[in-house]
Design an enzyme around this catalytic site. Structure first.
Site, PDB file in Angstrom:
ATOM      1  CG  ASP A 260      -2.173  -0.915   0.918  1.00 11.18           C
ATOM      2  OD1 ASP A 260      -2.415  -1.260  -0.262  1.00 11.18           O
ATOM      3  OD2 ASP A 260      -2.865  -1.289   1.875  1.00 11.18           O
ATOM      4  CE1 TYR A 349      -9.161  -3.843   6.589  1.00  8.52           C
ATOM      5  CE2 TYR A 349      -9.186  -5.087   4.556  1.00  8.52           C
ATOM      6  CZ  TYR A 349      -9.297  -5.042   5.924  1.00  8.52           C
ATOM      7  OH  TYR A 349      -9.552  -6.178   6.623  1.00  8.52           O
TER       8      TYR A 349
END
Ligand SMILES: *[C@@H]1O[C@H](CO)[C@@H](O)[C@H](O)[C@H]1NC(C)=O
Ligand SMILES: *[C@@H]1O[C@H](CO)[C@@H](O)[C@H](O)[C@H]1NC(C)=O
Ligand SMILES: *[C@@H]1O[C@H](CO)[C@@H](O)[C@H](O)[C@H]1NC(C)=O
Ligand SMILES: [Cu+2]
Length: 611
Positions: A260, A349
């Site tokens: 990420d 998320y």
């Protein structure tokens, strides 16, 4: 390359701000004419110092703008329009999201591509739960066009019922009911922000922002009341990489193993915090700025919140009955800490990152996982129908929450009371009593070992009881202990993939819980500098093979906090925050309890209140 870092500022902000700290040289990573350029700019002369074409594996962070452009492509792509029509769906309610492709053993250089997965938004804002499963779309990012397309299967799209998370679309009954709560700080906030320098209680630190790392805390020092001086603790700390491998090996899912920070930019993914929901009413907000795709200034307002947290916890206490002549003594002090909070929303998320400073000298690192699970559409409506491995938990009709992990690797450049530090493993070892000198047969004692080289400091927690301490070997307390800061780790979570599996080769920096390296300006990113489609040749695991000396040197502690995530029904349709964390705690750093002389708080008088 200059390997020495700028000096730590004592007494910040009393001493003049060292202006050359971060902005003397700027490094720029650019994509230009299908090449990755690594450019160094001298800001004082406004000139380019060096300009290298990067020819290795891996590509830079994807920009938000190009991801958005890629996501629009399917709407104009005939085979996809046909797939949508075949499923009886309304194209204008289809939304496509973007997923990095990873690396799976390709030998030749691969193109800079992205995969798309599309979702159906009819009747819900929770787009990630309604996947159009079985469709593979590969986009060439340089051409900005779809170069591969398959429609394999027609798996039912999970239904929209009960997936909504917006309050306005919920039907009664509502609850559980929570009473209102107010925060009253009659003396005002206890912290000051001067530019980006925060001072609070005994702490001073700088709050920085990086497109890739998100929040960067640096120059954290604590005032020692006995020594009448500010003492340095942390030169710089941030999340260096964030590895999220999914556990479904099938055609549409196997590649889902995200980095990420290096793929999407953890800072680029930071979102504006909502007062009252994300941060309490006593919070102060800061904005974040970064360079957009074409060098434009991109702003994320309210990207940070800073607040004092009065959680009702106890800082320290004692009740004593046994002092002759005194009936009972109770001394108790309420705990307070200062929080710096950010949230990065990377697709489905949401990651809450808290830096928590305590007057006792501890720094606590909070990680909260919330948002929407990655959902796979499936034919099942009941677990009894599942005969093979489904790679996830059946959460609702046609809705699988796929198994996965989250690993955050922190770069913690501690400078404990000075730059030169050592890493000490204090192993707790069982000693057998064999000479009948005691009725006891055993006890444990501490056997300390100073790590000489990088390989001595590769720690897999769990097998041995040990205290892991970063010490300053040239600074001792009055009784002669080395001043230090100890790592209190989170529950152990080791990777379960084979070490020669491709995602794990790229994520090899998670193979140990702890690593210690000598400070090196170029070793910032645990997964390598160019992570998208990387091949694992520039990771922390590779650098540390040099086995460099780390004793009494400027060292960096790398710590990985992990979560294995077996989704459960409560995580659906939106996940209650799953929290984890770890702590850096002073260990023989102070001569005694540094909050001993914290006075009990005065009673707060609430306005318009009678008791
Ligand atoms: C498709 O969705 C759009 C946007 O929600 C809506 O305006 C339109 O009426 C829908 N068309 C059909 C055929 O349902
Ligand atoms: C959208 O959802 C509504 C309610 O479930 C349904 O009646 C309608 O047919 C759906 N439209 C499309 C185009 O899927
Ligand atoms: C610093 O890191 C870079 C990248 O890993 C490496 O090439 C270089 O040799 C390192 N320098 C030292 C002194 O270890
Ligand atoms: Cu998860």
């Amino acid at each position: 390359m200059n390997q020495t870092k700028p000096p730590f500022s004592h007494g910040y902000p009393q001493t003049p701000k060292p202006k050359h700290f971060f902005l003397a040289e700027l490094s720029v990573i650019a994509r230009y004419k299908r090449q990755t350029l690594e450019i160094t700019v001298d800001l004082s002369t406004r000139s380019i110092v060096s300009n290298n074409v990067y020819n290795g594996h891996g590509y830079p962070i994807l920009s938000n703008a190009e991801q958005d452009r890629a996501g629009e492509l399917p709407h104009e792509y005939k085979p996809f329009v046909e797939s949508v029509r075949k499923r009886g769906l309304n194209l204008s309610q289809v939304s496509c999201s973007y997923f990095t492709v990873g690396w799976f053993g390709e030998v030749k250089k691969t193109k800079r591509t992205l995969k798309l997965q599309c979702f159906y938004t009819n009747e819900t804002a929770n787009l990630f739960v309604r996947a159009l499963e079985g469709i593979t779309i590969v986009v060439d990012l340089e051409e900005m066009k779809i170069v591969e397309y398959y429609d394999r299967a027609n798996i039912p799209i999970p239904k929209a019922d009960d997936t909504e998370f917006r309050a306005l679309n919920q039907k009664p009954p509502f609850g559980p009911k929570l009473n209102r709560f107010g925060i009253n700080q009659p003396d005002g906030p206890g912290f000051k922000i001067d530019g980006r320098v925060v001072s609070w209680a005994n702490w001073v630190f700088h709050v920085g922002f990086d497109i890739r790392a998100g929040p960067v805390i640096s120059l954290a020092s604590i005032y020692d009341m006995e020594k009448h001086k500010r003492r340095q603790v942390l030169y710089r700390g941030y999340v260096s990489e964030f590895f999220v491998p999914y556990m479904d090996p099938t055609a549409d899912w196997y590649f889902k193993s995200y980095f990420d920070s290096g793929d999407y930019g953890f800072g680029q993914s930071q979102v504006s915090l909502k007062p009252g929901g994300d941060c309490p009413e006593n919070a102060v907000f800061l904005d974040a700025y970064y360079a957009g795709e074409t060098g434009t200034t991109e702003k994320t307002s309210n990207a940070f919140c800073i607040f004092e947290k009065h959680a009702g916890d106890i800082m320290w206490r004692h009740t004593e009955f046994e002092v002759p002549g005194i009936e009972e003594i109770t001394e108790a002090r309420p705990d307070v800490s200062l929080i710096v909070r950010t949230v990065s929303t990377v697709g489905n998320y949401d990651y809450i990152i808290d830096w928590e400073f305590k007057p006792s000298g501890s720094i606590k690192f909070g990680v909260g996982l919330t948002g929407i699970l990655a959902i796979k559409g499936a034919t099942y409506t009941h677990v009894d129908q599942i005969k093979e491995d489904a790679y996830g938990t059946l959460l609702s009709d046609h809705t699988l929450g796929v198994y996965h992990d989250h690993y955050l690797t922190y770069h913690l450049d501690l400078d404990v009371d000075g730059v030169s530090n050592s890493f000490v493993k204090s192993n707790l070892e069982t000693v057998k009593v064999t000479d009948n000198s005691s009725p006891r047969k055993s006890y444990w004692t501490v056997v300390s070992e100073t790590a000489k080289t990088e390989s001595d400091a590769k720690i897999k927690l769990g097998s041995k009881a040990a205290e892991l301490v970063v010490v300053n070997p040239s600074k001792k307390t009055k009784p002669g202990n080395e001043v230090g800061y100890r790592l209190l780790p989170a529950p152990v979570t080791h990777p379960l993939l084979l070490t020669d599996d491709y995602p794990q080769i790229r994520g090899a920096f998670t193979n140990n819980d702890v690593w210690v390296t000598p400070y090196n300006k170029s070793e910032k990113w645990a997964g390598g500098l160019h992570v998208d489609q990387s091949r694992g040749d520039d990771t922390l695991a590779v650098w540390s093979l040099k086995n460099r000396e780390i004793e009494n040197k400027d060292i960096v502690l790398w710590y990985t906090i992990g979560f294995h995530h077996v989704p459960s029904q409560e995580d659906f349709p939106i996940m209650p925050t799953l929290s984890g964390g770890f702590e850096l705690r002073p260990t023989n750093f102070f001569e005694r309890n540094p909050v001993l002389k914290t006075l009990p708080p005065k009673q707060v008088q609430w306005p318009n209140c009678t008791t």
